[in-house]
Design an enzyme around this catalytic site. Structure first.
Site, PDB file in Angstrom:
ATOM      1  N   HIS A 448      44.325  40.318  38.341  1.00 46.68           N
ATOM      2  CA  HIS A 448      45.701  39.986  38.884  1.00 46.68           C
ATOM      3  C   HIS A 448      46.577  40.587  38.503  1.00 46.68           C
ATOM      4  O   HIS A 448      47.764  40.551  38.947  1.00 46.68           O
ATOM      5  CB  HIS A 448      45.799  38.517  38.205  1.00 46.68           C
ATOM      6  CG  HIS A 448      44.893  37.322  38.916  1.00 46.68           C
ATOM      7  ND1 HIS A 448      44.967  37.068  40.262  1.00 46.68           N
ATOM      8  CD2 HIS A 448      43.777  36.744  38.213  1.00 46.68           C
ATOM      9  CE1 HIS A 448      44.159  36.273  40.415  1.00 46.68           C
ATOM     10  NE2 HIS A 448      43.291  36.040  39.302  1.00 46.68           N
ATOM     11  N   GLU A 552      33.977  30.133  37.794  1.00 45.68           N
ATOM     12  CA  GLU A 552      35.305  29.809  38.114  1.00 45.68           C
ATOM     13  C   GLU A 552      35.089  29.211  39.614  1.00 45.68           C
ATOM     14  O   GLU A 552      36.016  29.148  40.249  1.00 45.68           O
ATOM     15  CB  GLU A 552      36.376  30.742  38.222  1.00 45.68           C
ATOM     16  CG  GLU A 552      35.970  32.142  38.612  1.00 45.68           C
ATOM     17  CD  GLU A 552      37.046  33.299  38.481  1.00 45.68           C
ATOM     18  OE1 GLU A 552      37.928  32.978  38.244  1.00 45.68           O
ATOM     19  OE2 GLU A 552      36.353  34.473  38.689  1.00 45.68           O
ATOM     20  N   ASP A 578      40.970  28.419  39.468  1.00 45.91           N
ATOM     21  CA  ASP A 578      39.914  28.896  40.817  1.00 45.91           C
ATOM     22  C   ASP A 578      38.949  27.694  40.801  1.00 45.91           C
ATOM     23  O   ASP A 578      38.634  27.481  41.954  1.00 45.91           O
ATOM     24  CB  ASP A 578      39.181  30.064  40.430  1.00 45.91           C
ATOM     25  CG  ASP A 578      40.118  31.464  40.849  1.00 45.91           C
ATOM     26  OD1 ASP A 578      40.049  32.374  39.891  1.00 45.91           O
ATOM     27  OD2 ASP A 578      40.924  31.033  41.680  1.00 45.91           O
TER      28      ASP A 578
END
Length: 684
Positions: A448, A552, A578
């Site tokens: 990210h 996730e 997620d």
């Protein structure tokens, strides 16, 4: 909406008079929560609206009153007598509840539906009235009854008889006159009872409004006070006690003076100026027609510069403002990206980074040892403790398979719980500060964050200078990314979105040299082996490297135990955000279904540690699921914050304090207007 505030009652201790109002009696002397709350509630009914309260034990006085609570030895609803102290009294609420009623419980049993219906402005036969009637008794009233009747919650090891979600009884009791008070007069005692009624009644008002919040908006994030009262502390207590999720973001109430409706953003804590969701930045500082034009809502009055409060001339307009605010803030959050560091200050103030959970507990800080840099002498300083190098080390360069006792894997085997930080900014300065602060590990987030391999290398240099282990989070689970990352010499790799044992086995293979895996070999010249100087690297790297697989998604959670059981997987990193998105709850990661799925996956991972293998459990701390909660559930690697989130929170708070100071320095007229506009807020 009902808006009239309950008038303060008058008291009498003498003979009955012939005032036009109804008169309700209760005993004088020390008071308790049940009669204070009972008197408050009965005055909310049509029959006894704003009745005078007469406090006396004189039977002749009590006989002439319209209703009597908690004294007199009589329970007779036809005569409005509601005492519970007499021999043989065994009245209960019914509906499956068996706790003996107090005077407050008796009033609630006979008048509760009327009171709730009036607050909701619906008929008593409305299904929501009956639902709230039972819910409020279970979560609020039953404890009042039980405490007053001296009923224990527990019988040895049996389940509790009732839910105690309030300490109201003891708080009311403390309002009695202290024995050292010089003035023990009936008038002084009545003043104390008046405060007790207000305290008991205020909490019940907030409780009813909180219970009815989803009738206002399906989100449950808007609460309307049908009668204004000091609500903040009660709201925070009730949210905590009743586990309200999501919490209330906005409270609406009517200003008794102007009759306008106020919109107030709930603070993040009782003592904080920071709001959970401040009103939109584009509205702040605007008034009247200009505000109505920008918001697209008629009859707007104002929105404060900090966004914590606003107003509209009508209830409908105020409700439209908060609904629009929720929608605008949701759209803003969707547009923001964690990979963007150029967000404006106003946007930052609306972003709620779930990872930004500051956790300041010294027992999680490791002891930092700063060493002197000297020429390399030994391979025992493996890549997990490579730089700086201990000047006292005089071992020769000999391969060894013994894991470094300071490595993450060794510390996990020793039963330690490790606390870390996610580095999203790729700032070497932030990385160095994180290491010096005492984090047990730092995850450099290439999934990210905006940086790549070369950017990560600078962060690894900074972390090595503080002897802090670094974990690289890969942007994808592939052999290419794993190879590049491993050559930098991190202490661990985190593979994203692992959904089954097959993917987990591939991830492990990317970390092993042939024939056990697929990793390309350049160990003679890369940083992982101290550029070939560490001759023991090939013997040690498997023992030192921590392999983490992220679970996730809903699919991954279903296979968590199989993933954790794969040989070579050291840690399962749970990804609640997620996971919630994969289950259809992107905006509600705290949803019960998501939590239930998380708990199932957690237990599955922990089951694998029963033998000699298996994986440790790692995860993110969230505002509703803090580090200590994770630790108690068996997590051994806990990430409590993101560097960008920590900086953002500090920066926004700093700017807010400065701008609040500027507002305080305005003209006298501005000060007077501000004081008038916000009087209710600050008086609480």
């Amino acid at each position: 909406m009902a808006t009239n505030a309950t008038r303060v009652s008058t008291f009498s201790t003498g003979s009955p008079n012939y005032a036009p109002l109804k008169r309700v009696g209760t005993h004088n002397g020390s008071f308790h929560c049940d009669e204070a709350l009972g008197c408050f509630m009965i005055r909310l009914t049509d029959k006894f609206s704003n009745a005078e309260i007469v406090r006396s034990r004189d039977p002749q006085v009590l006989e002439g009153l319209d209703a009597v609570l908690d004294v007199g030895g009589v329970y007779d609803p036809s005569r409005d007598r509601y005492d519970h102290h007499q021999k043989g009294f065994d009245e209960v609420f019914g509906h499956g509840f068996s706790t003996k009623l107090s005077s407050a419980g008796l009033v609630y049993k006979h008048f509760g539906k009327e009171i709730i219906a009036k607050e909701l402005q619906v008929d008593e036969g409305h299904p929501n009235v009956h639902r709230l009637f039972l819910s409020i008794y279970k979560s609020f009233m039953e404890a009042i009854d039980a405490v007053d009747n001296g009923i224990n919650r527990y019988d040895t090891d049996k389940p509790p008889r009732y839910v105690n979600n309030t300490h109201l009884s003891s708080r009311v009791g403390r309002l009695n006159l202290d024995w050292i008070e010089p003035d023990q007069s009936p008038e002084k005692e009545n003043e104390a009872f008046q405060r007790a009624m207000a305290l008991a009644g205020t909490r019940s008002i907030v409780m009813e409004c909180l219970a009815a919040r989803q009738n206002i908006d399906p989100s449950g994030e808007i609460m309307v006070l049908t009668t204004f009262c000091p609500w903040k502390l009660h709201l925070f207590e009730l949210e905590e006690e009743l586990k309200i999720d999501p919490p209330v973001k906005y409270v609406l109430y009517q200003d008794d003076r102007s009759k306008h409706w106020r919109v107030q953003a709930v603070a993040v804590s009782p003592d904080s100026f920071e709001s959970r969701k401040p009103l939109p930045s584009q509205w702040r500082g605007l008034r009247d027609d200009e505000l109505s034009r920008v918001a697209g809502i008629p009859s707007c009055v104002f929105v404060h510069m900090s966004g914590f409060i606003g107003g509209n001339q009508s209830y409908e307009g105020a409700l439209a403002m908060v609904k629009a605010a929720l929608k605008l803030l949701a759209e803003t959050m969707a547009a923001l990206s964690l990979t963007t560091l150029t967000t404006t200050t106003s946007s930052l103030s609306t972003l709620k980074n779930p990872f930004a959970f500051a956790f300041n507990n010294t027992k999680f800080l490791k002891t930092q040892t700063f060493k002197t840099l000297t020429p390399l002498k030994s391979s025992s300083s493996t890549h997990s403790d490579r730089s700086p190098i201990d000047s006292t080390n005089t071992n020769t360069l000999t391969p060894t398979s013994t894991a470094n006792p300071k490595s993450l894997k060794s510390r996990l085997r020793n039963g330690e719980t490790l606390y870390g930080l996610f580095l999203l900014s790729f700032s070497p300065t932030f990385a160095e500060i994180a290491g010096l602060s005492g984090y047990d590990f730092v995850v450099v987030d290439m999934e990210h964050g905006p940086g790549g391999i070369s950017d990560a290398l600078s962060c690894l240099h900074a972390l090595a200078a503080t002897s802090t282990p670094a974990i690289l989070r890969l942007p994808e689970s592939s052999a290419t990314w794993a190879k590049k990352a491993l050559d930098l010499g991190p202490h661990g790799l985190m593979f994203p979105m692992i959904e089954g044992p097959k993917a987990a086995k591939k991830a492990v293979s990317y970390c092993r040299f042939p024939p056990r895996g697929l990793r390309g070999s350049a160990h003679t010249v890369v940083r992982a082996s101290n550029y070939g100087i560490d001759e023991g690297y090939l013997s040690n790297y498997e023992d030192e490297l921590l392999i983490m697989c992220q679970v996730e998604s809903e699919e991954g959670a279903k296979h968590a135990e199989e993933i954790a059981a794969v040989d070579g997987v050291d840690c399962i990193q749970m990804g609640p955000l997620d996971l919630s998105a994969s289950m259809g709850y992107l905006w509600d990661p705290g949803n019960k279904k998501v939590k239930d799925m998380m708990r199932v996956a957690e237990k599955a991972v922990l089951n694998t540690k029963g033998g000699t293998g298996g994986a440790y459990l790692g995860g993110f701390a969230l505002p509703y699921d803090g580090p200590d909660d994770l630790r108690k559930r068996g997590y051994h690697m806990i990430s409590g914050a993101v560097d960008v989130g920590l900086f953002r929170s500090a920066a926004v708070e700093d700017v807010k304090k400065f701008k609040m100071g500027l507002m305080m320095d305005g003209s006298d007229d501005e000060k007077e207007d501000s004081q008038d506009a916000d009087e209710k807020y600050w008086s609480e």
